[in-house]
Design a protein around this motif. Structure first.
Motif, PDB file in Angstrom:
ATOM      1  N   ALA A  99      -1.481 -22.885   5.234  1.00 26.44           N
ATOM      2  CA  ALA A  99      -0.737 -21.752   4.672  1.00 26.44           C
ATOM      3  C   ALA A  99       0.764 -22.031   4.700  1.00 26.44           C
ATOM      4  O   ALA A  99       1.268 -22.676   5.624  1.00 26.44           O
ATOM      5  N   ALA A 100       1.462 -21.522   3.675  1.00 18.66           N
ATOM      6  CA  ALA A 100       2.933 -21.624   3.623  1.00 18.66           C
ATOM      7  C   ALA A 100       3.500 -20.231   3.328  1.00 18.66           C
ATOM      8  O   ALA A 100       2.857 -19.437   2.640  1.00 18.66           O
ATOM      9  N   TYR A 101       4.693 -19.971   3.856  1.00 16.41           N
ATOM     10  CA  TYR A 101       5.268 -18.626   3.756  1.00 16.41           C
ATOM     11  C   TYR A 101       6.675 -18.677   3.161  1.00 16.41           C
ATOM     12  O   TYR A 101       7.659 -18.800   3.903  1.00 16.41           O
ATOM     13  N   PRO A 102       6.783 -18.586   1.827  1.00 16.21           N
ATOM     14  CA  PRO A 102       8.111 -18.640   1.205  1.00 16.21           C
ATOM     15  C   PRO A 102       9.045 -17.550   1.742  1.00 16.21           C
ATOM     16  O   PRO A 102      10.249 -17.745   1.828  1.00 16.21           O
ATOM     17  N   GLU A 103       8.485 -16.395   2.131  1.00 13.61           N
ATOM     18  CA  GLU A 103       9.336 -15.316   2.648  1.00 13.61           C
ATOM     19  C   GLU A 103       9.242 -15.216   4.173  1.00 13.61           C
ATOM     20  O   GLU A 103       9.556 -14.169   4.730  1.00 13.61           O
TER      21      GLU A 103
ATOM     22  N   PRO B 187       5.544 -13.229   9.194  1.00  9.57           N
ATOM     23  CA  PRO B 187       6.153 -12.040   9.820  1.00  9.57           C
ATOM     24  C   PRO B 187       6.421 -12.172  11.319  1.00  9.57           C
ATOM     25  O   PRO B 187       7.286 -11.472  11.838  1.00  9.57           O
ATOM     26  N   GLN B 188       5.715 -13.048  12.022  1.00 11.91           N
ATOM     27  CA  GLN B 188       5.961 -13.175  13.468  1.00 11.91           C
ATOM     28  C   GLN B 188       6.977 -14.258  13.811  1.00 11.91           C
ATOM     29  O   GLN B 188       7.296 -14.449  14.993  1.00 11.91           O
ATOM     30  N   ALA B 189       7.484 -14.960  12.824  1.00 14.87           N
ATOM     31  CA  ALA B 189       8.425 -16.050  13.120  1.00 14.87           C
ATOM     32  C   ALA B 189       9.798 -15.478  13.466  1.00 14.87           C
ATOM     33  O   ALA B 189      10.196 -14.450  12.917  1.00 14.87           O
ATOM     34  N   PRO B 190      10.534 -16.152  14.357  1.00 14.06           N
ATOM     35  CA  PRO B 190      11.859 -15.635  14.736  1.00 14.06           C
ATOM     36  C   PRO B 190      12.910 -15.814  13.640  1.00 14.06           C
ATOM     37  O   PRO B 190      13.874 -15.050  13.582  1.00 14.06           O
ATOM     38  N   SER B 191      12.737 -16.831  12.772  1.00 19.50           N
ATOM     39  CA  SER B 191      13.717 -17.051  11.694  1.00 19.50           C
ATOM     40  C   SER B 191      13.068 -17.936  10.629  1.00 19.50           C
ATOM     41  O   SER B 191      12.110 -18.661  10.920  1.00 19.50           O
ATOM     42  N   PRO B 192      13.631 -17.906   9.400  1.00 20.28           N
ATOM     43  CA  PRO B 192      13.063 -18.765   8.354  1.00 20.28           C
ATOM     44  C   PRO B 192      13.105 -20.244   8.738  1.00 20.28           C
ATOM     45  O   PRO B 192      12.169 -20.992   8.442  1.00 20.28           O
ATOM     46  N   GLY B 193      14.195 -20.645   9.417  1.00 25.15           N
ATOM     47  CA  GLY B 193      14.339 -22.064   9.783  1.00 25.15           C
ATOM     48  C   GLY B 193      13.250 -22.505  10.756  1.00 25.15           C
ATOM     49  O   GLY B 193      12.628 -23.557  10.575  1.00 25.15           O
ATOM     50  N   VAL B 194      13.014 -21.686  11.775  1.00 24.26           N
ATOM     51  CA  VAL B 194      11.975 -22.026  12.768  1.00 24.26           C
ATOM     52  C   VAL B 194      10.607 -22.019  12.092  1.00 24.26           C
ATOM     53  O   VAL B 194       9.764 -22.895  12.332  1.00 24.26           O
ATOM     54  N   ASP B 195      10.372 -21.049  11.233  1.00 18.33           N
ATOM     55  CA  ASP B 195       9.076 -20.978  10.554  1.00 18.33           C
ATOM     56  C   ASP B 195       8.865 -22.215   9.676  1.00 18.33           C
ATOM     57  O   ASP B 195       7.761 -22.763   9.613  1.00 18.33           O
ATOM     58  N   PHE B 196       9.955 -22.657   9.029  1.00 14.72           N
ATOM     59  CA  PHE B 196       9.826 -23.847   8.181  1.00 14.72           C
ATOM     60  C   PHE B 196       9.528 -25.093   9.027  1.00 14.72           C
ATOM     61  O   PHE B 196       8.706 -25.929   8.644  1.00 14.72           O
ATOM     62  N   GLU B 197      10.183 -25.177  10.190  1.00 12.85           N
ATOM     63  CA  GLU B 197       9.878 -26.313  11.096  1.00 12.85           C
ATOM     64  C   GLU B 197       8.399 -26.303  11.478  1.00 12.85           C
ATOM     65  O   GLU B 197       7.751 -27.341  11.562  1.00 12.85           O
ATOM     66  N   ASN B 198       7.885 -25.103  11.699  1.00 18.09           N
ATOM     67  CA  ASN B 198       6.463 -24.999  12.058  1.00 18.09           C
ATOM     68  C   ASN B 198       5.557 -25.361  10.878  1.00 18.09           C
ATOM     69  O   ASN B 198       4.473 -25.922  11.075  1.00 18.09           O
TER      70      ASN B 198
ATOM     71  N   ASP C  76      11.921 -16.710  -6.974  1.00 16.83           N
ATOM     72  CA  ASP C  76      13.008 -17.441  -6.314  1.00 16.83           C
ATOM     73  C   ASP C  76      12.678 -17.784  -4.861  1.00 16.83           C
ATOM     74  O   ASP C  76      13.166 -18.787  -4.333  1.00 16.83           O
ATOM     75  N   ALA C  77      11.874 -16.945  -4.206  1.00 15.62           N
ATOM     76  CA  ALA C  77      11.493 -17.251  -2.818  1.00 15.62           C
ATOM     77  C   ALA C  77      10.691 -18.552  -2.792  1.00 15.62           C
ATOM     78  O   ALA C  77      10.865 -19.391  -1.904  1.00 15.62           O
ATOM     79  N   TYR C  78       9.833 -18.719  -3.787  1.00 23.66           N
ATOM     80  CA  TYR C  78       9.037 -19.963  -3.874  1.00 23.66           C
ATOM     81  C   TYR C  78       9.949 -21.148  -4.180  1.00 23.66           C
ATOM     82  O   TYR C  78       9.851 -22.208  -3.540  1.00 23.66           O
ATOM     83  N   PHE C  79      10.879 -20.982  -5.138  1.00 22.47           N
ATOM     84  CA  PHE C  79      11.752 -22.111  -5.505  1.00 22.47           C
ATOM     85  C   PHE C  79      12.640 -22.514  -4.323  1.00 22.47           C
ATOM     86  O   PHE C  79      12.890 -23.702  -4.095  1.00 22.47           O
ATOM     87  N   ASP C  80      13.089 -21.520  -3.547  1.00 26.92           N
ATOM     88  CA  ASP C  80      13.902 -21.818  -2.357  1.00 26.92           C
ATOM     89  C   ASP C  80      13.062 -22.614  -1.345  1.00 26.92           C
ATOM     90  O   ASP C  80      13.537 -23.602  -0.755  1.00 26.92           O
ATOM     91  N   PHE C  81      11.818 -22.198  -1.177  1.00 27.97           N
ATOM     92  CA  PHE C  81      10.926 -22.913  -0.247  1.00 27.97           C
ATOM     93  C   PHE C  81      10.733 -24.361  -0.709  1.00 27.97           C
ATOM     94  O   PHE C  81      10.769 -25.294   0.100  1.00 27.97           O
ATOM     95  N   MET C  82      10.569 -24.536  -2.026  1.00 25.79           N
ATOM     96  CA  MET C  82      10.353 -25.892  -2.548  1.00 25.79           C
ATOM     97  C   MET C  82      11.593 -26.766  -2.381  1.00 25.79           C
ATOM     98  O   MET C  82      11.491 -27.975  -2.147  1.00 25.79           O
ATOM     99  N   GLU C  83      12.771 -26.136  -2.482  1.00 26.41           N
ATOM    100  CA  GLU C  83      14.012 -26.899  -2.240  1.00 26.41           C
ATOM    101  C   GLU C  83      14.057 -27.396  -0.799  1.00 26.41           C
ATOM    102  O   GLU C  83      14.449 -28.523  -0.508  1.00 26.41           O
ATOM    103  N   ARG C  84      13.622 -26.504   0.117  1.00 28.49           N
ATOM    104  CA  ARG C  84      13.617 -26.899   1.531  1.00 28.49           C
ATOM    105  C   ARG C  84      12.606 -28.024   1.766  1.00 28.49           C
ATOM    106  O   ARG C  84      12.856 -28.945   2.549  1.00 28.49           O
ATOM    107  N   CYS C  85      11.454 -27.940   1.067  1.00 27.76           N
ATOM    108  CA  CYS C  85      10.452 -29.019   1.184  1.00 27.76           C
ATOM    109  C   CYS C  85      11.053 -30.333   0.695  1.00 27.76           C
ATOM    110  O   CYS C  85      10.881 -31.390   1.318  1.00 27.76           O
ATOM    111  N   ASP C  86      11.746 -30.246  -0.422  1.00 29.64           N
ATOM    112  CA  ASP C  86      12.347 -31.427  -1.025  1.00 29.64           C
ATOM    113  C   ASP C  86      13.322 -32.088  -0.036  1.00 29.64           C
ATOM    114  O   ASP C  86      13.262 -33.297   0.206  1.00 29.64           O
TER     115      ASP C  86
END
Ligand SMILES: Cc1cc2nc3c(=O)[nH]c(=O)nc-3n(C[C@H](O)[C@H](O)[C@H](O)COP(=O)(O)OP(=O)(O)OC[C@H]3O[C@@H](n4cnc5c(N)ncnc54)[C@H](O)[C@@H]3O)c2cc1C
Length: 289
Positions: free
Chosen positions: A139-143, A146-157, A178-188
């Motif tokens: 699973a991936a969470y562009p937004e 909900p239990q993650a402390p921050s988007p950055g930590v969630d992305f690391e996970n 845009d939430a999806y495109f932002d997530f894909m930029e971070r993946c990139d």
């Protein structure tokens, strides 16, 4: 449609006698759209593992389309997960969706019973025990979960699951492309190359849409919420409006490089068929046919 794109339908094991009766026809109609696979949830909304297995077997026997079970690990043991995977392998399953799942808060502590606490541990276990016998989706969470402390930590996970051996990811539902495109930029930027397939929730009622969004922390744009609220007593109008919103979302995603779509069908074929027809029409227009 581009044959390289992945289109899949998610089903849940029916929980009522009426749902059980209706499901074979739903599966048959959805199979006529030739998805790449059907995935079948586990545990969500109180279903049990037997329900996932039965629905999986219905898909396999009735359609011949690939069937992909979801597997949740929190509170479970390695022995139990291995038992499930062996049974799935015997049934011809070659792909699973590996998840943590949700349990009461007490089960999330490091001292909770069970061998797993996070989905990356399940991915590692499957890879260590079964090698490449299963393709693994996570699973991936562009937004953000909900239990993650921050988007950055969630992305690391999220990255941990990829490093553990995930082959692809399916996103939580969202209505902001845009939430999806932002997530894909971070993946990139993180060098993540696996396909991340947007999870698409059709809009069928006001209450359900609001409930789902609140449950998973997805943003429902204010204007969409207001329009759905206004139309909630006029089902045909609400369906038409919802279909317009979701069709535009899908078109935007595909036009900007999304590698496919994963539809949360909520065991309803009609709205998915309409969405599918809209998208096929757009695609053939774009190709000048
Ligand atoms: C496509 C899709 C299908 C789903 N299907 C089902 C289903 O069939 N059945 C069901 O019950 N639920 C299902 N869910 C819901 C899912 O189980 C919940 O969202 C659950 O809360 C998280 O599962 P996960 O696999 O994303 O967990 P994880 O990836 O483990 O993440 C859960 C939380 O823990 C954090 N985290 C992750 N790894 C670590 C780590 N190593 N250390 C510290 N923190 C960490 C993350 O940031 C996140 O906040 C599905 C969700 C999606 C998007």
């Amino acid at each position: 449609m581009d044959s390289q794109l992945s289109f899949s339908f998610e089903l849940f094991p029916p929980r009522t006698p009426e749902g059980v009766t209706k499901l074979p026809a739903v599966i048959r109609r959805l199979a006529e759209l030739h998805p790449d696979y059907f995935s079948i949830t586990y545990g969500a909304g109180g279903s049990n593992q037997e329900g996932t297995y039965e629905t999986l077997m219905t898909v396999i026997k009735q359609t011949g389309v690939e069937a992909v079970p979801h597997l949740t690990c929190v509170g479970s043991t390695r022995a139990h997960i291995a038992c499930l995977l062996d049974r799935y392998r015997e049934a011809g399953v070659k792909r699973v969706v590996a998840l943590r799942g949700d349990l009461p808060a007490t089960a999330m502590s490091p001292s909770a019973p069970g061998d797993f606490h996070y989905a990356n541990e399940l991915v590692s276990f499957i890879r260590e025990t079964y090698g490449n016998a299963f393709k693994i989706d996570v699973a991936a969470y562009p937004e953000m979960h909900p239990q993650a402390p921050s988007p950055g930590v969630d992305f690391e996970n999220f990255c941990r699951k990829v490093e553990a051996g995930a082959d692809a990811a399916l996103t939580q539902l969202f209505f902001n492309a845009d939430a999806y495109f932002d997530f894909m930029e971070r993946c990139d930027k993180a060098g993540i190359k696996i396909p991340v397939i947007p999870g698409i929730m059709p809009i069928t009622t006001f209450d359900r849409t609001v409930r789902f969004c609140e449950g998973c922390g997805a943003d429902l744009p204010r204007w969409v919420r207001l329009r759905l609220e206004e139309l909630q007593d006029d089902k045909p109008a609400l369906l038409d409006f919802g279909l317009g919103v979701v069709t535009r979302l899908c078109e935007t995603l595909l036009r900007n490089g999304a590698p496919g779509l994963h539809f949360y069908t909520i065991n309803q074929s009609e709205v998915v068929q309409r969405l599918w027809n809209n998208l096929a029409l757009t695609t053939s227009c774009e190709q000048g046919h």
